[in-house]
Write an enzyme that holds these catalytic residues in place. Sequence first.
Site, mmCIF file in Angstrom:
data_model
loop_
_atom_site.group_PDB
_atom_site.id
_atom_site.type_symbol
_atom_site.label_atom_id
_atom_site.label_comp_id
_atom_site.label_asym_id
_atom_site.label_seq_id
_atom_site.Cartn_x
_atom_site.Cartn_y
_atom_site.Cartn_z
ATOM 1 C CD GLN A 87 -0.049 1.569 -3.623
ATOM 2 O OE1 GLN A 87 1.027 0.988 -3.335
ATOM 3 N NE2 GLN A 87 -1.330 1.813 -2.752
ATOM 4 C CG ASP B 146 2.499 7.678 5.843
ATOM 5 O OD1 ASP B 146 3.020 6.943 4.831
ATOM 6 O OD2 ASP B 146 3.184 7.618 6.899
ATOM 7 N N GLY B 147 0.941 4.978 7.404
ATOM 8 C CA GLY B 147 1.421 4.301 8.504
ATOM 9 C C GLY B 147 2.395 4.858 9.318
ATOM 10 C CG ASP C 178 0.714 -7.276 4.494
ATOM 11 O OD1 ASP C 178 -0.584 -7.672 4.570
ATOM 12 O OD2 ASP C 178 1.387 -7.349 3.700
HETATM 13 N N1 SAM Z 1 1.976 -9.082 0.571
HETATM 14 C C1 SAM Z 1 2.351 -7.918 0.033
HETATM 15 C C2 SAM Z 1 3.906 -8.060 -0.087
HETATM 16 O O1 SAM Z 1 4.640 -8.780 0.666
HETATM 17 O O2 SAM Z 1 4.372 -7.094 -0.805
HETATM 18 C C3 SAM Z 1 1.857 -6.576 0.734
HETATM 19 C C4 SAM Z 1 0.289 -6.640 0.544
HETATM 20 S S1 SAM Z 1 -0.413 -5.214 0.919
HETATM 21 C C5 SAM Z 1 -1.492 -5.053 -0.469
HETATM 22 C C6 SAM Z 1 0.758 -3.861 0.876
HETATM 23 C C7 SAM Z 1 0.032 -2.440 1.263
HETATM 24 O O3 SAM Z 1 0.834 -1.536 1.715
HETATM 25 C C8 SAM Z 1 -0.842 -1.895 0.245
HETATM 26 O O4 SAM Z 1 -2.091 -1.979 0.236
HETATM 27 C C9 SAM Z 1 -0.373 -0.296 0.181
HETATM 28 O O5 SAM Z 1 -1.229 0.538 -0.054
HETATM 29 C C10 SAM Z 1 0.233 -0.361 1.579
HETATM 30 N N2 SAM Z 1 1.116 0.816 2.051
HETATM 31 C C11 SAM Z 1 2.100 1.139 1.218
HETATM 32 N N3 SAM Z 1 2.781 2.126 1.890
HETATM 33 C C12 SAM Z 1 2.115 2.455 2.975
HETATM 34 C C13 SAM Z 1 2.152 3.325 3.919
HETATM 35 N N4 SAM Z 1 3.154 4.418 3.968
HETATM 36 N N5 SAM Z 1 1.262 3.426 5.104
HETATM 37 C C14 SAM Z 1 0.228 2.667 4.904
HETATM 38 N N6 SAM Z 1 0.165 1.459 4.260
HETATM 39 C C15 SAM Z 1 0.991 1.465 3.031
#
Ligand code: SAM
Length: 283
Positions: A33, A139-140, A157
């Site tokens: 990203q 990856d989640g 989140d």
């Molecule tokens: N509070 C924020 C919002 O409401 O949009 C979210 C904050 S947090 C930084 C979001 C996180 O999701 C990021 O660190 C991103 O890298 C992570 N993320 C995105 N896709 C993901 C996935 N497939 N698996 C795990 N984490 C993921």
Amino acid sequence: MSGGSWFREELHKHIAMTYEVGEVLHRGRTDFQDLVIYTNPTFGRIMALDGVTQTTEGDEFVYHEMMSHVPLFAHGDAKRVLVIGGGDGGVLREVLKHPVEAAVEVELDKGVVDASIQWLPSISDGAYDDPRTRLIVGDGAKFMAETDEKFDVIIVDSTDPIGPGAVLFSREFYADCKRCMNPGGILVTQNGVPALQADELVSSVGHFRALFPDGNCYLAVVPTYVGGFMAMGWASLDPAKRTVDEATLRRRYEASGIETRYYSPELHRGAFALPNFVRKLVG
Ligand code: SAM
């Protein structure tokens, strides 16, 4: 982007949000990203991913308290908590204020964790050093599909359902979350601003209703998530978890000794009182 310029967020169609840039503290592309951390005179340090505001020092407490304390005080005895995403560490920080035994975080992008610890230290506030924390970088959705671990509360989140976050809004992912829940388990999700992102809320709650005994959402007002209140998705194996009475919530809250700036037992109950247009959206 430089000091004195304006950061322009174009997450939504037809509207944009701009923030005055004091100083750019960090800018770069992680493995996944575009990441920028800059200062704004009103909200302090702000993190954005792929041009979308993720968290700010000024109002992060709203979102992180409501994503954590609503499911945890509703559950009442959560020992194992899973956070999917959450790389800034704010949800982890709030979860660890509870007497949980394990807080597992599965975050796709280590670059987000590293930048947050370095440039937004007040948000994770040492959560990644807590002995109960286990950070898994990956990856989640893949983790959920493959793990045989069980959790009492799962908190998604995530970023919005664009780019790497999209897989975290699928029925398959939610079905895997259900498979990995202990009895009485609760799932909450970052589910956008209903006034501007209704489709993702309708979709998520529709999946919850198809998969879980209880599916709904609750609301919180996060000033930098543009468009009015935002929705947190709610799914549970036990419908009674959503309607825990205020006296019980207050007893749990006071016993915890946790100090909050947004969450309260009254607000917890009130957050599930949905405006008619949102009730109609989620059915
Ligand atoms: N509070 C924020 C919002 O409401 O949009 C979210 C904050 S947090 C930084 C979001 C996180 O999701 C990021 O660190 C991103 O890298 C992570 N993320 C995105 N896709 C993901 C996935 N497939 N698996 C795990 N984490 C993921």
